[in-house]
Design a protein around this motif. Structure first.
Motif, mmCIF file in Angstrom:
data_model
loop_
_atom_site.group_PDB
_atom_site.id
_atom_site.type_symbol
_atom_site.label_atom_id
_atom_site.label_comp_id
_atom_site.label_asym_id
_atom_site.label_seq_id
_atom_site.Cartn_x
_atom_site.Cartn_y
_atom_site.Cartn_z
ATOM 1 N N ILE A 255 0.839 -1.199 0.000
ATOM 2 C CA ILE A 255 0.000 0.000 0.000
ATOM 3 C C ILE A 255 0.877 1.253 0.000
ATOM 4 C CG2 ILE A 255 -1.630 1.359 1.394
ATOM 5 C CD1 ILE A 255 -2.787 -1.364 2.379
ATOM 6 N N ALA A 256 1.887 1.264 0.863
ATOM 7 C CA ALA A 256 2.751 2.443 0.978
ATOM 8 C C ALA A 256 3.502 2.706 -0.326
ATOM 9 C CB ALA A 256 3.736 2.258 2.134
ATOM 10 N N MET A 257 4.078 1.674 -0.912
ATOM 11 C CA MET A 257 4.874 1.861 -2.124
ATOM 12 C C MET A 257 3.995 2.296 -3.290
ATOM 13 S SD MET A 257 7.880 1.400 -0.948
ATOM 14 C CE MET A 257 8.857 1.448 -2.462
ATOM 15 N N GLU A 258 2.795 1.747 -3.381
ATOM 16 C CA GLU A 258 1.871 2.134 -4.457
ATOM 17 C C GLU A 258 1.384 3.575 -4.277
ATOM 18 O OE1 GLU A 258 -1.244 -0.750 -4.485
ATOM 19 O OE2 GLU A 258 -0.073 -2.222 -5.649
ATOM 20 N N THR A 259 1.465 4.095 -3.044
ATOM 21 C CA THR A 259 0.990 5.451 -2.760
ATOM 22 C C THR A 259 2.096 6.490 -2.921
ATOM 23 O OG1 THR A 259 -0.580 4.440 -1.208
ATOM 24 C CG2 THR A 259 -0.357 6.806 -1.079
ATOM 25 N N GLY A 260 3.300 6.054 -3.223
ATOM 26 C CA GLY A 260 4.368 7.013 -3.480
ATOM 27 C C GLY A 260 5.527 6.992 -2.512
ATOM 28 N N ALA A 261 5.571 5.999 -1.592
ATOM 29 C CA ALA A 261 6.712 5.890 -0.686
ATOM 30 C C ALA A 261 7.964 5.536 -1.475
ATOM 31 C CB ALA A 261 6.444 4.830 0.376
ATOM 32 N N VAL A 262 9.100 6.027 -0.997
ATOM 33 C CA VAL A 262 10.369 5.630 -1.627
ATOM 34 C C VAL A 262 10.969 4.432 -0.912
ATOM 35 C CG1 VAL A 262 10.864 7.931 -2.495
ATOM 36 C CG2 VAL A 262 11.709 7.280 -0.242
ATOM 37 N N SER A 263 10.476 4.130 0.293
ATOM 38 C CA SER A 263 10.938 2.962 1.040
ATOM 39 C C SER A 263 9.936 2.655 2.130
ATOM 40 C CB SER A 263 12.319 3.215 1.649
ATOM 41 O OG SER A 263 12.243 4.287 2.580
ATOM 42 N N PHE A 264 10.041 1.453 2.688
ATOM 43 C CA PHE A 264 9.112 1.031 3.731
ATOM 44 C C PHE A 264 9.803 -0.022 4.579
ATOM 45 C CE2 PHE A 264 5.744 -1.640 5.534
ATOM 46 C CZ PHE A 264 4.863 -0.687 6.036
ATOM 47 N N GLY A 265 9.602 0.036 5.897
ATOM 48 C CA GLY A 265 10.228 -0.973 6.749
ATOM 49 C C GLY A 265 9.723 -0.918 8.177
ATOM 50 N N ILE A 266 10.367 -1.701 9.013
ATOM 51 C CA ILE A 266 10.033 -1.789 10.432
ATOM 52 C C ILE A 266 10.840 -0.750 11.202
ATOM 53 C CG2 ILE A 266 10.024 -3.297 12.464
ATOM 54 C CD1 ILE A 266 10.041 -5.690 10.495
ATOM 55 N N SER A 267 10.198 -0.079 12.130
ATOM 56 C CA SER A 267 10.898 0.862 13.005
ATOM 57 C C SER A 267 11.388 0.112 14.233
ATOM 58 C CB SER A 267 9.967 1.997 13.426
ATOM 59 O OG SER A 267 10.622 2.846 14.343
ATOM 60 N N GLY A 268 12.698 0.098 14.426
ATOM 61 C CA GLY A 268 13.250 -0.632 15.558
ATOM 62 C C GLY A 268 12.898 -2.098 15.486
ATOM 63 N N SER A 269 12.382 -2.633 16.593
ATOM 64 C CA SER A 269 11.967 -4.035 16.618
ATOM 65 C C SER A 269 10.485 -4.197 16.302
ATOM 66 C CB SER A 269 12.271 -4.631 17.999
ATOM 67 O OG SER A 269 11.612 -3.904 19.021
ATOM 68 N N GLY A 270 9.804 -3.074 15.949
ATOM 69 C CA GLY A 270 8.386 -3.124 15.644
ATOM 70 C C GLY A 270 7.566 -2.982 16.918
ATOM 71 N N PRO A 271 6.242 -2.963 16.779
ATOM 72 C CA PRO A 271 5.475 -3.197 15.559
ATOM 73 C C PRO A 271 5.300 -1.970 14.661
ATOM 74 C CG PRO A 271 3.965 -2.864 17.380
ATOM 75 C CD PRO A 271 5.347 -2.798 17.964
ATOM 76 N N SER A 272 5.827 -0.812 15.077
ATOM 77 C CA SER A 272 5.674 0.357 14.211
ATOM 78 C C SER A 272 6.365 0.132 12.872
ATOM 79 C CB SER A 272 6.256 1.606 14.877
ATOM 80 O OG SER A 272 5.454 2.025 15.948
ATOM 81 N N VAL A 273 5.753 0.680 11.830
ATOM 82 C CA VAL A 273 6.343 0.648 10.496
ATOM 83 C C VAL A 273 6.503 2.092 10.030
ATOM 84 C CG1 VAL A 273 5.414 -1.617 9.897
ATOM 85 C CG2 VAL A 273 4.050 0.432 9.430
ATOM 86 N N PHE A 274 7.403 2.300 9.077
ATOM 87 C CA PHE A 274 7.616 3.661 8.604
ATOM 88 C C PHE A 274 7.906 3.648 7.110
ATOM 89 C CE2 PHE A 274 11.953 2.345 8.838
ATOM 90 C CZ PHE A 274 12.677 3.180 7.992
ATOM 91 N N ALA A 275 7.623 4.772 6.493
ATOM 92 C CA ALA A 275 7.935 4.961 5.076
ATOM 93 C C ALA A 275 8.607 6.309 4.907
ATOM 94 C CB ALA A 275 6.661 4.904 4.238
ATOM 95 N N PHE A 276 9.587 6.361 4.025
ATOM 96 C CA PHE A 276 10.159 7.636 3.610
ATOM 97 C C PHE A 276 9.407 8.131 2.387
ATOM 98 C CE2 PHE A 276 14.679 7.100 5.480
ATOM 99 C CZ PHE A 276 14.360 7.919 6.544
ATOM 100 N N THR A 277 9.170 9.433 2.344
ATOM 101 C CA THR A 277 8.522 10.050 1.193
ATOM 102 C C THR A 277 9.280 11.329 0.828
ATOM 103 O OG1 THR A 277 7.014 11.478 2.450
ATOM 104 C CG2 THR A 277 6.275 9.210 2.017
ATOM 105 N N LYS A 278 8.954 11.863 -0.342
ATOM 106 C CA LYS A 278 9.613 13.082 -0.811
ATOM 107 C C LYS A 278 8.886 14.349 -0.392
ATOM 108 C CE LYS A 278 11.641 10.846 -4.896
ATOM 109 N NZ LYS A 278 11.734 10.861 -6.375
ATOM 110 N N ASP A 279 7.731 14.198 0.276
ATOM 111 C CA ASP A 279 6.994 15.385 0.715
ATOM 112 C C ASP A 279 6.027 15.010 1.827
ATOM 113 O OD1 ASP A 279 4.131 14.918 -0.538
ATOM 114 O OD2 ASP A 279 5.582 14.446 -2.110
#
Length: 316
Positions: A255-279
């Motif tokens: 979902i994140a990558m299709e929405t325009g994220a440049v990357s996606f992964g787990i924050s620390g040991s989780g369960p939070s997830v994060f995505a980098f974007t350009k804006d």
């Protein structure tokens, strides 16, 4: 050596949450965000020793015993190191971020306490001197004194832990337009347990892939090349195991990558997830879509959007 005399009687400090590992950089990469974070109020008292008078926002999960709380333990180590164990302190800890989120909850508290005592004593030395004491707090919290959360919380920005023996940390540049979208699903992934499922042995080809990705990520940060940052944020060692603890992890990544994220992964040991974007706008849309998906599978969540926080802790 500075005199370390009391310059203030009371101070209130905010310390930020952090994203550690940053996908491919297990235990060596991390960055700070603007929100969430923790607040620490520290007061000088007449009676020597440290007390914790109040903790809020923790649902009763954190100890008031100063020998068992990461904030007071790290502060005690600091005071002993400068020969000021005679000082009396009262601490209030106000948790403004979820515990067990993978966003450096214990790190934010610990750094808040250390920055508070540094301020009260007029300690103008380099904040890097506080890092070993912050790692003592991490060791108590999760059994392992790693620095990829506490270093960015303490210094702000994007941080590389080049070495643990001897301790050597490097603050990295980053593109100013880089935004982070964070979603914290309401599931429990304790840090200690998340570390225990990681493989102790890896194949050489996987190690080579990981080294290349870490080098690519650091290069992308220096070059301001967001596309290179995105291509490099792939983890073949830890994510395949830890992702099993996070409901619909790969669907959320899709979902994140299709929405325009440049990357996606787990924050620390989780369960939070994060995505980098350009804006910022793309980051907000991603958090909305991820939260909607989690709601659809009956999982609550919290979301945060932030640029990389270069300030670190601050007096408020």
């Amino acid at each position: 050596m500075p005199a370390f005399n009391i310059t203030e009687k009371e101070v209130r400090v905010f310390a930020p949450a952090t994203v550690a590992n940053v996908v491919c950089g297990f235990d060596v990469l991390g960055f700070a965000v603007n929100e969430p974070g923790d607040e620490v109020i520290m007061r000088i008292t007449d009676k020597p020793g440290i007390t914790i008078s109040k903790i809020t926002g923790d649902d009763g999960r954190l100890p008031l015993n100063p020998d068992k709380n990461t904030v007071s333990v790290s502060v005690k180590h600091y005071l002993q190191s400068i020969g000021r164990a005679d000082i009396g302190l009262d601490i209030e800890l106000h948790k403004k971020m979820p515990i067990g989120s993978g966003l450096g909850s214990s790190s934010a508290s610990t750094v808040g306490g250390l920055f508070a005592i540094k301020t009260l004593l007029g300690d103008t030395s380099d904040p890097i001197n506080l890092l070993p004491f912050a790692m003592k707090g991490e060791e108590m919290a999760c059994g392992h004194g790693h620095a990829d959360n506490v270093a960015p919380a303490l210094f702000g920005g994007f941080v590389l832990v080049r070495s643990y023996e001897p301790l050597d940390v490097v603050r990295l540049p980053h593109p100013k337009e880089l935004y982070c979208a964070i979603v914290f699903p309401d599931v429990d992934v304790p840090t200690r347990e998340a570390r225990q499922i990681i493989r102790n042995k890896i194949q050489m080809k996987d190690a080579v892939t990981q080294w290349g990705n870490i080098a690519g990520l650091v290069s992308g940060l220096f070059m301001g090349d967001i596309d290179l940052i995105g291509r490099s944020m792939k983890d073949v060692l830890v994510e395949p195991v830890r992702s099993m603890l996070i409901p619909d992890f790969y669907k959320m990544r899709e979902i994140a990558m299709e929405t325009g994220a440049v990357s996606f992964g787990i924050s620390g040991s989780g369960p939070s997830v994060f995505a980098f974007t350009k804006d910022e706008e793309t980051a907000r849309i991603i958090t909305q879509k991820l939260q909607k998906h989690l709601t659809g599978i009956k999982i609550g969540s919290q979301a945060y959007v932030s640029p990389i926080n270069d300030a670190g802790p601050k007096v408020i």
